[in-house]
Enzyme design. Sequence first.
Site, PDB file in Angstrom:
ATOM      1  N   GLY A  55       7.574   3.820  -4.268  1.00  0.00           N
ATOM      2  CA  GLY A  55       7.085   2.665  -5.015  1.00  0.00           C
ATOM      3  C   GLY A  55       5.587   2.797  -5.244  1.00  0.00           C
ATOM      4  N   LYS A  63       5.431  -0.605   0.498  1.00  0.00           N
ATOM      5  CA  LYS A  63       6.122   0.511   1.182  1.00  0.00           C
ATOM      6  C   LYS A  63       5.811   0.535   2.680  1.00  0.00           C
ATOM      7  CE  LYS A  63       4.187   3.793  -1.255  1.00  0.00           C
ATOM      8  NZ  LYS A  63       3.278   2.926  -2.043  1.00  0.00           N
ATOM      9  N   SER A  64       4.521   0.518   3.004  1.00  0.00           N
ATOM     10  CA  SER A  64       4.131   0.630   4.419  1.00  0.00           C
ATOM     11  C   SER A  64       4.627  -0.570   5.207  1.00  0.00           C
ATOM     12  CB  SER A  64       2.611   0.740   4.540  1.00  0.00           C
ATOM     13  OG  SER A  64       2.149   1.806   3.753  1.00  0.00           O
ATOM     14  N   ILE A  82       4.322   7.165  -2.429  1.00  0.00           N
ATOM     15  CA  ILE A  82       4.468   6.765  -3.832  1.00  0.00           C
ATOM     16  C   ILE A  82       5.554   7.623  -4.491  1.00  0.00           C
ATOM     17  CG2 ILE A  82       3.346   6.604  -6.083  1.00  0.00           C
ATOM     18  CD1 ILE A  82       0.712   6.058  -4.683  1.00  0.00           C
ATOM     19  N   SER A  83       5.459   8.934  -4.278  1.00  0.00           N
ATOM     20  CA  SER A  83       6.433   9.910  -4.787  1.00  0.00           C
ATOM     21  C   SER A  83       6.971   9.515  -6.170  1.00  0.00           C
ATOM     22  CB  SER A  83       7.570  10.118  -3.784  1.00  0.00           C
ATOM     23  OG  SER A  83       8.074   8.915  -3.270  1.00  0.00           O
ATOM     24  N   ASN A  99       2.627  17.698  -1.913  1.00  0.00           N
ATOM     25  CA  ASN A  99       2.609  16.627  -0.910  1.00  0.00           C
ATOM     26  C   ASN A  99       4.046  16.221  -0.547  1.00  0.00           C
ATOM     27  OD1 ASN A  99       1.529  14.480   0.655  1.00  0.00           O
ATOM     28  ND2 ASN A  99       1.707  13.067  -1.064  1.00  0.00           N
TER      29      ASN A  99
HETATM   30  N1  LIG Z   1      -5.722   8.131  -7.255  1.00  0.00           N
HETATM   31  C1  LIG Z   1      -4.839   7.673  -6.345  1.00  0.00           C
HETATM   32  N2  LIG Z   1      -3.566   7.475  -6.711  1.00  0.00           N
HETATM   33  C2  LIG Z   1      -2.666   7.026  -5.825  1.00  0.00           C
HETATM   34  N3  LIG Z   1      -2.925   6.774  -4.517  1.00  0.00           N
HETATM   35  C3  LIG Z   1      -4.203   6.943  -4.098  1.00  0.00           C
HETATM   36  C4  LIG Z   1      -5.204   7.417  -4.988  1.00  0.00           C
HETATM   37  N4  LIG Z   1      -6.349   7.516  -4.283  1.00  0.00           N
HETATM   38  C5  LIG Z   1      -6.085   7.133  -3.029  1.00  0.00           C
HETATM   39  N5  LIG Z   1      -4.805   6.779  -2.901  1.00  0.00           N
HETATM   40  C6  LIG Z   1      -4.163   6.363  -1.636  1.00  0.00           C
HETATM   41  O1  LIG Z   1      -3.167   7.354  -1.313  1.00  0.00           O
HETATM   42  C7  LIG Z   1      -1.940   6.732  -1.026  1.00  0.00           C
HETATM   43  C8  LIG Z   1      -0.780   7.412  -1.730  1.00  0.00           C
HETATM   44  O2  LIG Z   1      -0.517   8.656  -1.155  1.00  0.00           O
HETATM   45  P1  LIG Z   1       0.908   9.321  -1.350  1.00  0.00           P
HETATM   46  O3  LIG Z   1       0.864  10.577  -0.564  1.00  0.00           O
HETATM   47  O4  LIG Z   1       1.976   8.340  -1.002  1.00  0.00           O
HETATM   48  O5  LIG Z   1       0.945   9.615  -2.926  1.00  0.00           O
HETATM   49  S1  LIG Z   1       1.959  10.554  -3.711  1.00  0.00           S
HETATM   50  O6  LIG Z   1       3.303  10.320  -3.172  1.00  0.00           O
HETATM   51  O7  LIG Z   1       1.542  11.949  -3.526  1.00  0.00           O
HETATM   52  O8  LIG Z   1       1.858  10.148  -5.128  1.00  0.00           O
HETATM   53  C9  LIG Z   1      -2.027   5.314  -1.491  1.00  0.00           C
HETATM   54  O9  LIG Z   1      -1.440   4.540  -0.457  1.00  0.00           O
HETATM   55  P2  LIG Z   1      -0.456   3.328  -0.772  1.00  0.00           P
HETATM   56  O10 LIG Z   1      -1.325   2.275  -1.428  1.00  0.00           O
HETATM   57  O11 LIG Z   1       0.030   2.905   0.587  1.00  0.00           O
HETATM   58  O12 LIG Z   1       0.655   3.787  -1.650  1.00  0.00           O
HETATM   59  C10 LIG Z   1      -3.508   5.028  -1.683  1.00  0.00           C
HETATM   60  O13 LIG Z   1      -4.001   4.283  -0.600  1.00  0.00           O
HETATM   61  N1  LIG Z   2       7.453  -8.582   0.844  1.00  0.00           N
HETATM   62  C1  LIG Z   2       6.167  -8.869   0.723  1.00  0.00           C
HETATM   63  N2  LIG Z   2       5.778 -10.078   0.334  1.00  0.00           N
HETATM   64  C2  LIG Z   2       4.485 -10.395   0.186  1.00  0.00           C
HETATM   65  N3  LIG Z   2       3.478  -9.545   0.434  1.00  0.00           N
HETATM   66  C3  LIG Z   2       3.801  -8.320   0.824  1.00  0.00           C
HETATM   67  C4  LIG Z   2       5.147  -7.899   0.989  1.00  0.00           C
HETATM   68  N4  LIG Z   2       5.168  -6.606   1.396  1.00  0.00           N
HETATM   69  C5  LIG Z   2       3.882  -6.244   1.465  1.00  0.00           C
HETATM   70  N5  LIG Z   2       3.063  -7.251   1.146  1.00  0.00           N
HETATM   71  C6  LIG Z   2       1.597  -7.205   1.104  1.00  0.00           C
HETATM   72  O1  LIG Z   2       1.240  -6.376  -0.003  1.00  0.00           O
HETATM   73  C7  LIG Z   2       0.124  -5.588   0.331  1.00  0.00           C
HETATM   74  C8  LIG Z   2       0.467  -4.115   0.115  1.00  0.00           C
HETATM   75  O2  LIG Z   2       1.479  -3.760   1.012  1.00  0.00           O
HETATM   76  P1  LIG Z   2       1.611  -2.302   1.565  1.00  0.00           P
HETATM   77  O3  LIG Z   2       2.782  -2.285   2.492  1.00  0.00           O
HETATM   78  O4  LIG Z   2       0.303  -1.806   2.102  1.00  0.00           O
HETATM   79  O5  LIG Z   2       1.969  -1.506   0.226  1.00  0.00           O
HETATM   80  P2  LIG Z   2       1.959   0.057  -0.058  1.00  0.00           P
HETATM   81  O6  LIG Z   2       2.201   0.769   1.235  1.00  0.00           O
HETATM   82  O7  LIG Z   2       3.075   0.267  -1.041  1.00  0.00           O
HETATM   83  O8  LIG Z   2       0.623   0.362  -0.647  1.00  0.00           O
HETATM   84  C9  LIG Z   2      -0.242  -5.911   1.762  1.00  0.00           C
HETATM   85  O9  LIG Z   2      -1.318  -6.812   1.773  1.00  0.00           O
HETATM   86  C10 LIG Z   2       1.004  -6.526   2.321  1.00  0.00           C
HETATM   87  O10 LIG Z   2       0.699  -7.454   3.342  1.00  0.00           O
END
Ligand SMILES: Nc1ncnc2c1ncn2[C@@H]1O[C@H](COP(=O)(O)OS(=O)(=O)O)[C@@H](OP(=O)(O)O)[C@H]1O
Ligand SMILES: Nc1ncnc2c1ncn2[C@@H]1O[C@H](COP(=O)(O)OP(=O)(O)O)[C@@H](O)[C@H]1O
Length: 213
Positions: free
Chosen positions: A106, A112-113, A179-180, A156
């Site tokens: 996603g 996701k986390s 994200i994948s 990755n």
């Molecule tokens: N340019 C850019 N694009 C996307 N993401 C960015 C970027 N720069 C930093 N980050 C941080 O890296 C996290 C995503 O890493 P991933 O390894 O899951 O990405 S991927 O699957 O290779 O697309 C992602 O974490 P999540 O927000 O938890 O998804 C970001 O915090």
């Molecule tokens: N089901 C949900 N409802 C409302 N807020 C959420 C929900 N899941 C996550 N969040 C909030 O959304 C933000 C991003 O969540 P996070 O798990 O870090 O996303 P990602 O790992 O995809 O970047 C965080 O502030 C988290 O607390």
Amino acid sequence: MPSHAIPPPLLRASPSAPAAFNGRRTPPRVRTHGSRLVVAASGGGRPAGRGMEQHHGDGSRSPVREKPLMSNIGKSTNILWHNCPIGQSERQKLLGQKGCVIWITGLSGSGKSTLACALSRELHCSGHLSYVLDGDNLRHGLNRDLSFKAEDRAENIRRVGEVAKLFADAGTICIASLISPYRRDRDACRALLPESRFIEVCLLYDCLSSYYL
Ligand SMILES: Nc1ncnc2c1ncn2[C@@H]1O[C@H](COP(=O)(O)OS(=O)(=O)O)[C@@H](OP(=O)(O)O)[C@H]1O
Ligand SMILES: Nc1ncnc2c1ncn2[C@@H]1O[C@H](COP(=O)(O)OP(=O)(O)O)[C@@H](O)[C@H]1O
């Protein structure tokens, strides 16, 4: 006990272990020396492919006696696959569970986390061993050399897919949260495991986004 000492249960020989060493003339002898583990491998040396087991896609194994499993990888040749007497089924029995991969995909910020951690906590509370591979965290170490351009994202995902496969083989419920964005990369990870051992969770709102290919 010093932190690097081997706890006694690990040194106990399994009753089935000697039979599993039929690829060697003599199984290695293991004894403790203070806090160190001393392994004396005598006679026979490499198993030369005998007594090996072939792993099939469904997780089953069968003995392969004729042909050692060799690969040529890059400039290296004769890369031999080594099997251990303690295999997937022994680990599954020990843990009382089967390993698998739950792959959460996603957009950034889609949750996701949060979902990965909640799932891991629920599994833990119900007595199941799980481990979260979070894309963000892995980019601090294993994947620190990778950027966000398409080919680096592919690498990755490939690496995390391989690590997730190992966790599943270890008997763990491995929750990968990345994200994948590219379907082909996720499909390549799925192909590493038997069909029922790879569960993809797509955070739907984002999967409808044109970001996904
Ligand atoms: N340019 C850019 N694009 C996307 N993401 C960015 C970027 N720069 C930093 N980050 C941080 O890296 C996290 C995503 O890493 P991933 O390894 O899951 O990405 S991927 O699957 O290779 O697309 C992602 O974490 P999540 O927000 O938890 O998804 C970001 O915090
Ligand atoms: N089901 C949900 N409802 C409302 N807020 C959420 C929900 N899941 C996550 N969040 C909030 O959304 C933000 C991003 O969540 P996070 O798990 O870090 O996303 P990602 O790992 O995809 O970047 C965080 O502030 C988290 O607390």
